[in-house]
Scaffold this motif. Structure first.
Motif, PDB file in Angstrom:
ATOM      1  N   GLU A  25      10.247 -18.311  -4.378  1.00 13.59           N
ATOM      2  CA  GLU A  25      11.260 -17.465  -3.764  1.00 13.59           C
ATOM      3  C   GLU A  25      12.583 -18.204  -3.752  1.00 13.59           C
ATOM      4  OE1 GLU A  25       7.843 -15.553  -0.842  1.00 13.59           O
ATOM      5  OE2 GLU A  25       8.936 -17.397  -0.332  1.00 13.59           O
ATOM      6  N   ALA A  26      13.657 -17.468  -3.578  1.00 13.34           N
ATOM      7  CA  ALA A  26      14.983 -18.069  -3.597  1.00 13.34           C
ATOM      8  C   ALA A  26      15.691 -17.817  -2.280  1.00 13.34           C
ATOM      9  CB  ALA A  26      15.811 -17.503  -4.746  1.00 13.34           C
ATOM     10  N   THR A  27      16.524 -18.776  -1.902  1.00 12.63           N
ATOM     11  CA  THR A  27      17.408 -18.583  -0.755  1.00 12.63           C
ATOM     12  C   THR A  27      18.675 -17.867  -1.191  1.00 12.63           C
ATOM     13  OG1 THR A  27      16.568 -20.540   0.365  1.00 12.63           O
ATOM     14  CG2 THR A  27      18.785 -19.802   0.983  1.00 12.63           C
ATOM     15  N   PHE A  28      19.125 -18.157  -2.397  1.00 14.96           N
ATOM     16  CA  PHE A  28      20.374 -17.592  -2.913  1.00 14.96           C
ATOM     17  C   PHE A  28      20.385 -17.765  -4.420  1.00 14.96           C
ATOM     18  CE2 PHE A  28      24.570 -18.665  -4.638  1.00 14.96           C
ATOM     19  CZ  PHE A  28      25.314 -17.556  -4.280  1.00 14.96           C
ATOM     20  N   PHE A  29      20.993 -16.808  -5.139  1.00 15.10           N
ATOM     21  CA  PHE A  29      21.264 -17.007  -6.554  1.00 15.10           C
ATOM     22  C   PHE A  29      22.406 -16.112  -6.996  1.00 15.10           C
ATOM     23  CE2 PHE A  29      18.090 -13.583  -6.605  1.00 15.10           C
ATOM     24  CZ  PHE A  29      18.613 -12.681  -7.514  1.00 15.10           C
ATOM     25  N   THR A  30      23.111 -16.557  -8.021  1.00 16.83           N
ATOM     26  CA  THR A  30      24.137 -15.734  -8.643  1.00 16.83           C
ATOM     27  C   THR A  30      24.347 -16.222 -10.071  1.00 16.83           C
ATOM     28  OG1 THR A  30      26.330 -14.745  -8.328  1.00 16.83           O
ATOM     29  CG2 THR A  30      26.156 -17.104  -7.976  1.00 16.83           C
ATOM     30  N   THR A  66      16.465  -2.169   0.629  1.00 18.06           N
ATOM     31  CA  THR A  66      15.375  -2.713  -0.193  1.00 18.06           C
ATOM     32  C   THR A  66      15.646  -2.614  -1.686  1.00 18.06           C
ATOM     33  OG1 THR A  66      14.157  -0.612  -0.269  1.00 18.06           O
ATOM     34  CG2 THR A  66      13.686  -2.087   1.583  1.00 18.06           C
ATOM     35  N   GLY A  67      16.739  -1.982  -2.101  1.00 15.52           N
ATOM     36  CA  GLY A  67      17.034  -1.822  -3.520  1.00 15.52           C
ATOM     37  C   GLY A  67      18.134  -2.752  -3.988  1.00 15.52           C
ATOM     38  N   ALA A  68      18.409  -2.709  -5.300  1.00 16.70           N
ATOM     39  CA  ALA A  68      19.504  -3.470  -5.923  1.00 16.70           C
ATOM     40  C   ALA A  68      19.413  -4.943  -5.531  1.00 16.70           C
ATOM     41  CB  ALA A  68      20.853  -2.851  -5.546  1.00 16.70           C
ATOM     42  N   VAL A 107      12.906  -8.775  -0.743  1.00 16.94           N
ATOM     43  CA  VAL A 107      11.838  -7.979  -0.141  1.00 16.94           C
ATOM     44  C   VAL A 107      10.452  -8.603  -0.315  1.00 16.94           C
ATOM     45  CG1 VAL A 107      10.658  -5.733  -0.226  1.00 16.94           C
ATOM     46  CG2 VAL A 107      13.163  -5.844  -0.189  1.00 16.94           C
ATOM     47  N   PRO A 108      10.100  -9.178  -1.483  1.00 16.02           N
ATOM     48  CA  PRO A 108       8.758  -9.771  -1.584  1.00 16.02           C
ATOM     49  C   PRO A 108       8.492 -10.846  -0.534  1.00 16.02           C
ATOM     50  CG  PRO A 108       9.691  -9.471  -3.766  1.00 16.02           C
ATOM     51  CD  PRO A 108      10.785  -9.179  -2.791  1.00 16.02           C
TER      52      PRO A 108
END
Length: 548
Positions: free
Chosen positions: A441-446, A299-301, A307-308
């Motif tokens: 919300e996002a499916t993926f990001f970088t 749940t971190g980093a 998690v939301p």
């Protein structure tokens, strides 16, 4: 008469009492516990080739160990591991390897980590203590069956006859058949190559079982499964009502035959899924799986960004709690069901050292300080001696006298084009806040440095499940980066960094990347996303092609 899940959970809990009590005793004197763990490790392996080369027999204290044995990396140990894989014995450990895990971590070339029986006992200590406390906090989560994401047991075979695969696949296959009966998903599910097909079958198995717990590593696969539940509930209900599988499923003939045997008509499950199909999005999981009480994953980093949405789709009745911080080379923390990420250092499992984030000599566990960040060094019975995980962890309080640690980022997850000193935690915070502010919300990001730009700067690659105001989102992320990283804000203010760019990925882009990684042998459950890369070359080719 077979034992039911509730009784099996109870019997398992009884076996965890002894290691949990041993851990509590160790937390009263961390130095004594860690010194004993180290010396036991060295005595057991002093006659190995590595032990003789580094004088294990003459080491009598942690201080001696730090002087005599150098810090190591996967590259340093690789020649020793390769000799073991070729059939030589007593190289790194007196205990012979019984398996090799293949891992790339978050980035990098594949590496092989030996698993010995003694190493398996070590990390099981971590698991036993963590699950002991988790069951005490969430007893209702340990009454039904569990969904457990695993990888392949065998991806290849070493010359010494041992299988090469994933740690989760090995652990699952080594469980006694009676223990495996607690899990709703059969191992053959994870041999299905097409991820859409696998997800549909996974939802069918989950829906005909009385599940109370979902356990995984990274939360993204669980989020994707819940999205699939929302989209496919009606089709799932039809399949279970009729007792037939859809024709579109991409299965081999043996896989289709095995699946067909498992899915005759299930009227009650079909009714629950029909109710889920018409329920609001945040109630679909509750309708489909009324007994679910706990999701256990990181749940971190980087994981925290998912998690939301995970919690929203599960609803308030289901708790989401941090899982064990582990790598293939070490199982390092013992979360006890607290709402906050992190857990007590697993001092009865491995021997640990800590290098201050800003540099300096490694420190033993009993000398590290609350609120400080460190690179983690582990020594264990797999033959990883003073092994650098290249992970940054933060000390967040203590359990007794044992430090609680929480993973922050990979040591290399940072970028510094002109002095902005961005790291992955800044990106996590900025994007998570921007998404929350925009109720999306996002499916993926970088985030990646913009290649070939006249003025240095960054591009955020992002895939979104719904349409949003992209300029507003870009501006919110930019403000978040300025708030999280003061040097980034300073350099933006004087125009030494270009304004943030945003590149929207088309729907399904990351799904295709996931599918390609699984096809190459990666375990879906262990796919982690890097939210900051220091160069475009570190991106998957499919993403590199999209950059300007």
């Amino acid at each position: 008469m077979p034992l039911g899940p509730r009784l099996l959970h109870l019997l398992a809990h009884a076996t965890r009492i002894k290691p949990a009590r041993a851990f509590e005793r160790a937390c009263r004197d961390v130095r004594e516990a860690q010194t004993a763990r180290l010396l036991s490790l060295l005595r057991a392996n002093q006659s190995t080739a590595y032990g003789r080369a580094h004088g294990f027999a003459d080491i009598g204290s942690p201080e001696d160990y730090a002087r005599r044995v150098p810090l190591s990396t996967a590259a340093d140990l690789d020649p020793w591991v390769r000799r073991q894989m070729a059939g030589e014995r007593s190289m790194l450990t007196a205990d012979p390897p019984v398996y090799y895990t293949r891992s790339t971590g978050s980035t990098g070339a594949p590496k092989h980590i030996p698993v010995t029986d003694s190493y398996r006992r070590e990390f099981q200590q971590t698991v036993h203590v963590a699950l002991y406390h988790l069951r005490k906090r969430f007893p209702q989560a340990f009454t039904g069956r569990a969904l457990y994401f695993v990888g392949s047991r065998r991806m290849a075979r070493a010359a010494d006859g041992n299988d090469i695969g994933t740690m989760s696949g090995f652990n699952y296959s080594e469980m006694p058949r009676l223990v495996r009966s607690v899990y709703a998903w059969p191992a053959r599910l994870f041999e299905v190559a097409d991820l859409k097909t696998r997800a549909f079958l996974a939802l069918l198995y989950a829906s005909i079982s009385d599940i109370s717990l979902i356990a995984g590593i990274f939360p993204a696969p669980i989020v994707y499964l819940l999205r699939d539940l929302a989209e496919q509930a009606e089709a799932l209900a039809h399949a279970l009502r009729e007792g037939t599988l859809p024709a579109w499923l991409e299965l081999t003939l043996p896989q289709r035959a095995a699946s067909a045997r498992d899915f005759g008509p299930h009227r009650e499950a079909a009714r629950r899924l029909a109710r889920a199909a018409s329920a609001p999005e945040e109630e679909k999981a509750r309708e489909a799986w009324p007994g679910l009480r706990l999701v256990y994953c990181w749940t971190g980093a980087t994981a925290g960004a998912f998690v939301p949405e995970l919690q929203r789709r599960l609803g308030p009745r289901v708790a989401v709690r941090d899982a064990i911080y582990a790598a293939t080379e070490g199982w390092c923390s013992i979360p006890m069901g607290e709402p906050e990420p992190g857990g007590a250092l697993a001092i009865t499992s491995h021997y640990f050292e800590f290098v201050p984030e800003q540099g300096g000599d490694p420190l033993p566990a009993w000398e590290i300080k609350d609120g400080e960040r460190y690179q983690l060094i582990v020594s264990n019975s797999a033959g990883m001696y003073r092994y650098q995980l290249f992970d940054i962890v933060e000390v967040r309080g203590f359990h007794g006298r044992c430090p609680r640690i929480s993973f922050v980022r990979k040591a290399g997850a940072a970028s510094n084009l002109v002095g902005e000193k961005l790291d992955e935690s800044h990106v996590n915070d900025a994007v998570a806040a921007a998404l929350a502010e925009g109720s999306t919300e996002a499916t993926f990001f970088t985030l990646v440095p913009t290649p070939g730009a006249a003025l240095p700067g960054y591009t955020l690659l992002i895939e979104l499940p719904a349409q949003v105001d992209l300029e507003a989102l870009r501006a919110r992320v930019e403000r978040g980066l300025c708030a999280a990283a003061s040097d980034y804000a300073r350099l933006r203010a004087v125009n030494h960094l270009a304004p943030l760019r945003l590149l929207l990925l088309s729907a399904g882009t990351y799904g295709a990347i996931r599918q390609a990684k699984v096809a190459d042998g990666s375990a879906e459950a262990q796919l982690k996303t890097a939210h900051l890369v220091s160069a475009a070359a570190a991106l998957p080719e499919a993403l590199r092609r999209l950059l300007p």
